[in-house]
Write a protein that holds these residues in place. Sequence first.
Motif, PDB file in Angstrom:
ATOM      1  N   LEU A  51       0.834  -1.205   0.000  1.00 31.37           N
ATOM      2  CA  LEU A  51       0.000   0.000   0.000  1.00 31.37           C
ATOM      3  C   LEU A  51       0.869   1.255   0.000  1.00 31.37           C
ATOM      4  O   LEU A  51       0.632   2.197  -0.760  1.00 31.37           O
ATOM      5  CB  LEU A  51      -0.944  -0.001   1.204  1.00 31.37           C
ATOM      6  N   ARG A  52       1.913   1.261   0.847  1.00 33.99           N
ATOM      7  CA  ARG A  52       2.816   2.405   0.900  1.00 33.99           C
ATOM      8  C   ARG A  52       3.468   2.634  -0.456  1.00 33.99           C
ATOM      9  O   ARG A  52       3.520   3.762  -0.964  1.00 33.99           O
ATOM     10  CB  ARG A  52       3.900   2.179   1.953  1.00 33.99           C
ATOM     11  N   ASN A  53       3.953   1.566  -1.073  1.00 34.00           N
ATOM     12  CA  ASN A  53       4.624   1.694  -2.365  1.00 34.00           C
ATOM     13  C   ASN A  53       3.668   2.184  -3.450  1.00 34.00           C
ATOM     14  O   ASN A  53       4.038   2.985  -4.305  1.00 34.00           O
ATOM     15  CB  ASN A  53       5.269   0.372  -2.766  1.00 34.00           C
ATOM     16  N   SER A  54       2.433   1.725  -3.399  1.00 38.55           N
ATOM     17  CA  SER A  54       1.423   2.200  -4.339  1.00 38.55           C
ATOM     18  C   SER A  54       1.157   3.689  -4.134  1.00 38.55           C
ATOM     19  O   SER A  54       1.030   4.450  -5.113  1.00 38.55           O
ATOM     20  CB  SER A  54       0.140   1.391  -4.153  1.00 38.55           C
ATOM     21  N   ASN A  55       1.097   4.112  -2.884  1.00 38.67           N
ATOM     22  CA  ASN A  55       0.895   5.532  -2.583  1.00 38.67           C
ATOM     23  C   ASN A  55       2.071   6.374  -3.070  1.00 38.67           C
ATOM     24  O   ASN A  55       1.884   7.480  -3.597  1.00 38.67           O
ATOM     25  CB  ASN A  55       0.680   5.749  -1.088  1.00 38.67           C
ATOM     26  N   ILE A  56       3.276   5.869  -2.904  1.00 37.46           N
ATOM     27  CA  ILE A  56       4.470   6.574  -3.385  1.00 37.46           C
ATOM     28  C   ILE A  56       4.383   6.744  -4.901  1.00 37.46           C
ATOM     29  O   ILE A  56       4.618   7.837  -5.433  1.00 37.46           O
ATOM     30  CB  ILE A  56       5.759   5.810  -2.991  1.00 37.46           C
ATOM     31  N   TYR A  57       4.017   5.691  -5.592  1.00 35.97           N
ATOM     32  CA  TYR A  57       3.934   5.753  -7.052  1.00 35.97           C
ATOM     33  C   TYR A  57       2.852   6.731  -7.501  1.00 35.97           C
ATOM     34  O   TYR A  57       3.055   7.528  -8.424  1.00 35.97           O
ATOM     35  CB  TYR A  57       3.687   4.364  -7.621  1.00 35.97           C
ATOM     36  N   ASN A  58       1.705   6.688  -6.837  1.00 40.16           N
ATOM     37  CA  ASN A  58       0.625   7.615  -7.183  1.00 40.16           C
ATOM     38  C   ASN A  58       1.030   9.064  -6.913  1.00 40.16           C
ATOM     39  O   ASN A  58       0.708   9.963  -7.697  1.00 40.16           O
ATOM     40  CB  ASN A  58      -0.659   7.256  -6.435  1.00 40.16           C
ATOM     41  N   ASP A  59       1.728   9.296  -5.804  1.00 38.36           N
ATOM     42  CA  ASP A  59       2.231  10.643  -5.519  1.00 38.36           C
ATOM     43  C   ASP A  59       3.207  11.091  -6.605  1.00 38.36           C
ATOM     44  O   ASP A  59       3.177  12.236  -7.045  1.00 38.36           O
ATOM     45  CB  ASP A  59       2.927  10.688  -4.148  1.00 38.36           C
ATOM     46  N   TYR A  60       4.063  10.179  -7.033  1.00 45.36           N
ATOM     47  CA  TYR A  60       5.030  10.488  -8.089  1.00 45.36           C
ATOM     48  C   TYR A  60       4.306  10.847  -9.385  1.00 45.36           C
ATOM     49  O   TYR A  60       4.656  11.815 -10.068  1.00 45.36           O
ATOM     50  CB  TYR A  60       5.958   9.286  -8.295  1.00 45.36           C
ATOM     51  N   LEU A  61       3.273  10.061  -9.723  1.00 43.79           N
ATOM     52  CA  LEU A  61       2.510  10.333 -10.942  1.00 43.79           C
ATOM     53  C   LEU A  61       1.774  11.669 -10.872  1.00 43.79           C
ATOM     54  O   LEU A  61       1.533  12.302 -11.901  1.00 43.79           O
ATOM     55  CB  LEU A  61       1.502   9.204 -11.214  1.00 43.79           C
ATOM     56  N   SER A  62       1.444  12.102  -9.663  1.00 42.94           N
ATOM     57  CA  SER A  62       0.746  13.384  -9.517  1.00 42.94           C
ATOM     58  C   SER A  62       1.714  14.566  -9.536  1.00 42.94           C
ATOM     59  O   SER A  62       1.287  15.710  -9.395  1.00 42.94           O
ATOM     60  CB  SER A  62      -0.104  13.393  -8.244  1.00 42.94           C
ATOM     61  N   GLY A  63       3.022  14.274  -9.671  1.00 47.06           N
ATOM     62  CA  GLY A  63       3.972  15.347  -9.862  1.00 47.06           C
ATOM     63  C   GLY A  63       4.917  15.634  -8.706  1.00 47.06           C
ATOM     64  O   GLY A  63       5.720  16.559  -8.783  1.00 47.06           O
ATOM     65  N   ILE A  64       4.854  14.863  -7.657  1.00 49.71           N
ATOM     66  CA  ILE A  64       5.752  15.087  -6.521  1.00 49.71           C
ATOM     67  C   ILE A  64       7.124  14.507  -6.857  1.00 49.71           C
ATOM     68  O   ILE A  64       7.228  13.365  -7.307  1.00 49.71           O
ATOM     69  CB  ILE A  64       5.192  14.458  -5.229  1.00 49.71           C
ATOM     70  N   ASP A  65       8.179  15.293  -6.659  1.00 48.31           N
ATOM     71  CA  ASP A  65       9.528  14.837  -7.005  1.00 48.31           C
ATOM     72  C   ASP A  65      10.058  13.843  -5.971  1.00 48.31           C
ATOM     73  O   ASP A  65       9.556  13.742  -4.846  1.00 48.31           O
ATOM     74  CB  ASP A  65      10.481  16.027  -7.153  1.00 48.31           C
TER      75      ASP A  65
END
Length: 97
Positions: A51-65
């Motif tokens: 779940l954490r890794n999925s959240n990290i990926y989604n945050d990355y896709l939303s533009g967070i560096d």
Amino acid sequence: MSYKRANNLLPAELVELIQTYVDGEYIYIPRREENKKSWGSGTATRSELDLRNSNIYNDYLSGIDTTTLAEKYYLSSKSIQRIILKEKKANNKSMWL
């Protein structure tokens, strides 16, 4: 894992035979292949990390560096990059199934 007394589990002859190889030392007897459990199967750790890794990926896709993600999730930038790459590969595979 807990230790068991060989004298309480095994026949005396077998204990004596083992003592010819290992006398008074600890030994590990691995599980049979069909009884092995995968890492994280006994706790919720595996699903929490997924779940954490999925959240990290989604945050990355939303533009967070990656630097900001590393600070947010208390991980190194290298770990964030590794997680993003792994999630990207997993998502690409699922697209083709």
